[in-house]
Each structure stands twice: as structure tokens, then as C-alpha cells.
Design an enzyme around this catalytic site. Structure first.
Site, mmCIF file in Angstrom:
data_model
loop_
_atom_site.group_PDB
_atom_site.id
_atom_site.type_symbol
_atom_site.label_atom_id
_atom_site.label_comp_id
_atom_site.label_asym_id
_atom_site.label_seq_id
_atom_site.Cartn_x
_atom_site.Cartn_y
_atom_site.Cartn_z
ATOM 1 N N LEU A 173 0.771 -1.259 -0.120
ATOM 2 C CA LEU A 173 0.066 0.025 -0.038
ATOM 3 C C LEU A 173 0.879 1.433 0.087
ATOM 4 O O LEU A 173 0.511 2.254 -0.860
ATOM 5 C CB LEU A 173 -0.836 0.119 1.293
ATOM 6 N N ALA A 174 1.497 1.342 1.180
ATOM 7 C CA ALA A 174 2.528 2.775 1.123
ATOM 8 C C ALA A 174 3.456 2.765 -0.235
ATOM 9 O O ALA A 174 3.527 3.847 -0.722
ATOM 10 C CB ALA A 174 3.547 2.640 2.284
ATOM 11 N N ASP A 175 3.941 1.815 -0.737
ATOM 12 C CA ASP A 175 4.664 1.821 -1.905
ATOM 13 C C ASP A 175 3.879 2.209 -3.110
ATOM 14 O O ASP A 175 4.266 2.935 -3.910
ATOM 15 C CB ASP A 175 5.302 0.298 -2.404
ATOM 16 N N SER A 176 2.770 1.697 -3.372
ATOM 17 C CA SER A 176 1.883 2.238 -4.330
ATOM 18 C C SER A 176 1.169 3.735 -4.313
ATOM 19 O O SER A 176 1.263 4.386 -5.201
ATOM 20 C CB SER A 176 0.550 1.166 -4.381
ATOM 21 N N ALA A 179 4.465 5.765 -5.350
ATOM 22 C CA ALA A 179 4.439 5.731 -6.990
ATOM 23 C C ALA A 179 3.660 6.546 -7.571
ATOM 24 O O ALA A 179 3.860 7.231 -8.207
ATOM 25 C CB ALA A 179 3.991 4.162 -7.305
#
Length: 402
Positions: A173-176, A179
Site C-alpha cells: 500500500l505505502a509503495d503504491s 508511486a
């Protein structure tokens, strides 16, 4: 801007992006740019490819997560810690528009590839630096991943059942979120370059974008000393708001953010007398009586199959959604109408279905042209275009530079 791949199209046609990042946030940001026509060149280590190639399920040894994350990218191999590799990267970046990297702060500088050196080669370059904690501060050089951001942002503390532990999402979630923020920041930097002619550095810490998505928690605490508790599927702003089990064992989610919707839901489930209660007139009043409202909705839903529940809510113009897994998504007519899922050609798997570009532009739509390619598949073509001969490429490959 430079000429892009002959297959590129869309509003970013002519934008050259060099993607040095691994795993999720940086590569996904580059993929979003590639969806709209940027020529994205994915650079991986010759013997240690992006770990996402080995994450999750694989088919016949082919990592499926990479097929999504590596879409619309050309793939090359390059050892950046080798001085010849660093020199070759500088040549690759000489006419690039965007660099995306997520090395631990200080790593590129150690290789002679910091912003000062790269802007000396190409002053128009937008250098996008994604790290767990940002380029400055006491935690800057710590290893950082999305899970840590989900913990430190306040997300985990507010997620889960009231009497349960802080809860992490089962996906990046945090990565997305990072992004999406990174792709947005790149577009802002390119727009600024249109005015100034100069590139700049984008410093993006994974701990920050997800915090920005969590609403006014800091302002609540600043002004009221209020700390958002874990509420499970409930909300402290309105009720009923929860997931409810149907007679056939499937689930639906109900939201009543609007007062009119809350009134329709309680009327539909046969409890119109609750609508007349003074506390029902506000979202916070309803939230204070969530037990009573949940019991009313749950009892009604439990007597009906999911399709019957959804049809009744739709007829009453009340807000409901079935709780889907991936099988439901692929069978749903709304997703089909939107084109949310598409089949993408692939040299290894023939065809692979994945999520489409996440929004639609009427005049310059994005497109997934191909899934993630093999490790280093385009190395000779990309570096050959820089003027390296076949003999030079073979020599560099023998020495572990490519």
C-alpha cells in the site's frame, strides 16, 4: 525532449525515463509514466536483477508480479558500482529526461553518480529519489520499506479491530501510494522545466505520501488532542458503516456517509423508527449508536443472499457493494465496461491479464503495450544506440559490467 521508443505513444511520447529502482515504489512510478508513452529503460544489475522478478507466484519459472511492474519498459543490465558501468550510465542519461532511483541515500554519490555529477552531464535531468525516510534526517540511511511506512505513518495504528493489534495491509500500500505521488512529482518537475529549462531533484520519502492520505489526524491531534483509535470496519464519522455477512456466506459493504443514504438504509431494513431518533440526524450521532444500527442492518442482510441484498439496495438508491475477490472482479460487468482489466501480449506467457491504466484520457489515452520483459533483453539495442560496437558490448559483458 528526446525521441522515445518507436512503439511509444501518448502524452509522454518523447520523454526518456531511466529506471534504476528495485521492488515497488520506484518501478511502479516509472511504469505509470510508461503507460502514457514515455520510453522507460529499466536498468538492473547483471547478476542480481530486480527482486520483484522473484516475488510472489511464478508460472514456469516466470515471475508474474514482474510482468505487471515491468510493463512498457525496455530492460538492460549494468553494474553501476563498476567505474565503466557508472560512465556508461552517464552516457545513457545525457539525453534523458527523468531518472528514478531508490538506493539508500549516499549510494549514488559513492559511485560518482550524485545529482551534482549527473546535472553536470545533463542539467535538464529530473532526478527522482525515492527512499524509506528521505535524503536528510537521522533515519535517512536506514533501510526502509513500505511496511515500515505503514507502521510509522499512523496507518497501522488506526487499522484493525478495537481490541486487536495494529494491522498492516497484505500488499504494498505505502509503495503504491508513493508511486502515484512520484509520478505526479515528476510531471510537476517536467512542467517547471518547461519554464526554466532546468531539471531538479525530487526527494520522496515513502513514510510521507501514505500519511497524506490518512486525512486530518495531525490537525485533530493539534487542535483537540484527539488520536484516532482502531475501529475495525466502523467509522467514528457515520454509521452504519461495516461489512455484513449474507445468507449465502458472501459479504457486502455498506456506507452511509450521506444522511439521505443512512435514512434509506434503515428504512429498507425495516427500522424506520430509528430514523426519527434525534441522534440519527448527524453522522457523529449515528456513529455513537453503531451497535444498534449494525445489529439492524446485519439481521436484515443475514436473511438474504448477496445478489438479493445488492438488488434491494440498488432499488432503494442506498449505497452497497459486494466484497469481491479477484474472481468476482474478472466477472463484473462494470469493470468490463471500464476496461479495467486487459490482456497484454507477452513473449514468455503468450498473453497475461492485468490491471489496465488506472484512468482514462479522452484524447491521449494510456496503453499497456507489453508486459515485463526478460532480464537484460534490450541491453545490446540500448547501448548499441549509444555507439558501442558489438565487440565493446561483448568485452563489457565478459568483465561483468553488462
Amino acid at each position: 525532449m528526446t525521441s522515445a521508443s518507436p512503439n511509444a505513444r501518448g502524452p509522454l511520447d518523447g520523454v526518456k525515463v531511466v529506471d534504476l529502482a528495485t521492488l515497488f515504489a520506484g518501478p511502479l512510478a516509472a511504469a505509470f509514466l510508461g503507460d502514457f508513452g514515455a520510453d522507460v529503460i529499466k536498468v538492473e544489475h547483471p547478476v542480481k536483477p530486480d527482486p520483484s522478478r522473484g516475488h510472489g507466484p511464478a508460472k514456469d519459472g516466470v515471475g508474474l508480479w514482474w510482468k505487471v511492474l515491468g510493463r512498457n519498459k525496455r530492460t538492460v543490465t549494468l553494474n553501476l558500482s563498476d567505474p565503466d558501468g557508472a560512465a556508461l550510465l552517464r552516457r545513457l542519461l545525457a539525453d534523458a529526461d527523468v531518472l528514478v532511483e531508490n538506493f539508500r541515500p549516499g549510494t549514488l554519490e559513492r559511485w560518482g553518480l550524485g545529482p551534482a555529477e549527473l546535472h553536470a552531464v545533463n542539467p535538464r535531468l529530473v532526478i527522482t529519489r525515492i527512499s524509506g525516510f528521505g535524503q536528510v534526517g537521522p533515519y535517512a540511511r536506514r533501510p526502509g520499506f513500505g511496511t515500515l511506512a505503514e507502521a510509522m505513518s499512523g496507518f497501522a495504528a488506526a487499522t484493525g479491530e478495537p481490541d486487536g493489534p495494529p494491522t498492516l495491509p497484505p500488499f504494498g500500500l505505502a509503495d503504491s501510494v508513493t508511486a502515484l505521488a512520484a509520478a505526479y512529482a515528476v510531471m510537476l518537475a517536467l512542467r517547471a522545466r518547461d519554464a526554466t529549462g532546468a531539471g531538479q531533484v525530487v526527494d520522496l520519502a515513502i513514510i510521507e505520501p501514505i500519511m497524506a492520505m490518512l486525512g486530518p489526524q495531525i490537525t485533530w491531534y493539534d487542535q483537540l488532542g484527539y488520536i484516532q483509535p482502531r475501529l475495525g470496519n466502523r467509522s467514528n464519522n457515520n454509521a452504519p458503516r461495516n461489512t455484513y455477512r449474507c445468507a449465502d456466506g458472501r459479504w457486502v459493504a455498506v456506507s452511509t456517509s450521506a444522511q439521505s443514504i443512512a435514512e434509506r438504509v434503515l428504512t429498507l431494513v425495516g427500522r424506520p423508527e430509528l430514523v426519527a431518533e434525534p441522534w440519527f440526524a448527524t453522522g457523529s450521532g449515528r456513529a455513537a449508536h453503531a451497535d444498534e444500527l449494525d445489529a439492524a442492518v446485519s439481521a436484515w442482510v443475514a436473511q438474504r443472499d448477496r445478489d438479493e441484498v445488492v438488488a434491494a439496495f440498488e432499488a432503494a438508491q442506498a449505497a452497497v457493494a459486494p466484497v469481491y475477490d479477484v474472481r468476482d472482479i474478472l466477472a463484473d460487468p462494470q469493470y468490463a465496461a471500464l476496461g479495467t482489466v486487459r490482456s497484454v501480449p507477452d513473449e514468455e506467457l503468450g498473453e497475461v491479464r492485468m490491471q489496465n491504466v488506472p484512468f482514462r484520457l479522452t484524447e491521449t489515452p494510456g496503453e499497456i503495450r507489453h508486459a515485463g520483459r526478460r532480464h537484460g533483453q534490450d541491453t545490446d539495442a540500448v547501448f548499441g544506440a549509444l555507439g558501442l560496437s558489438a565487440e565493446e558490448l561483448d568485452s563489457l559483458r565478459e568483465r561483468g559490467v553488462l
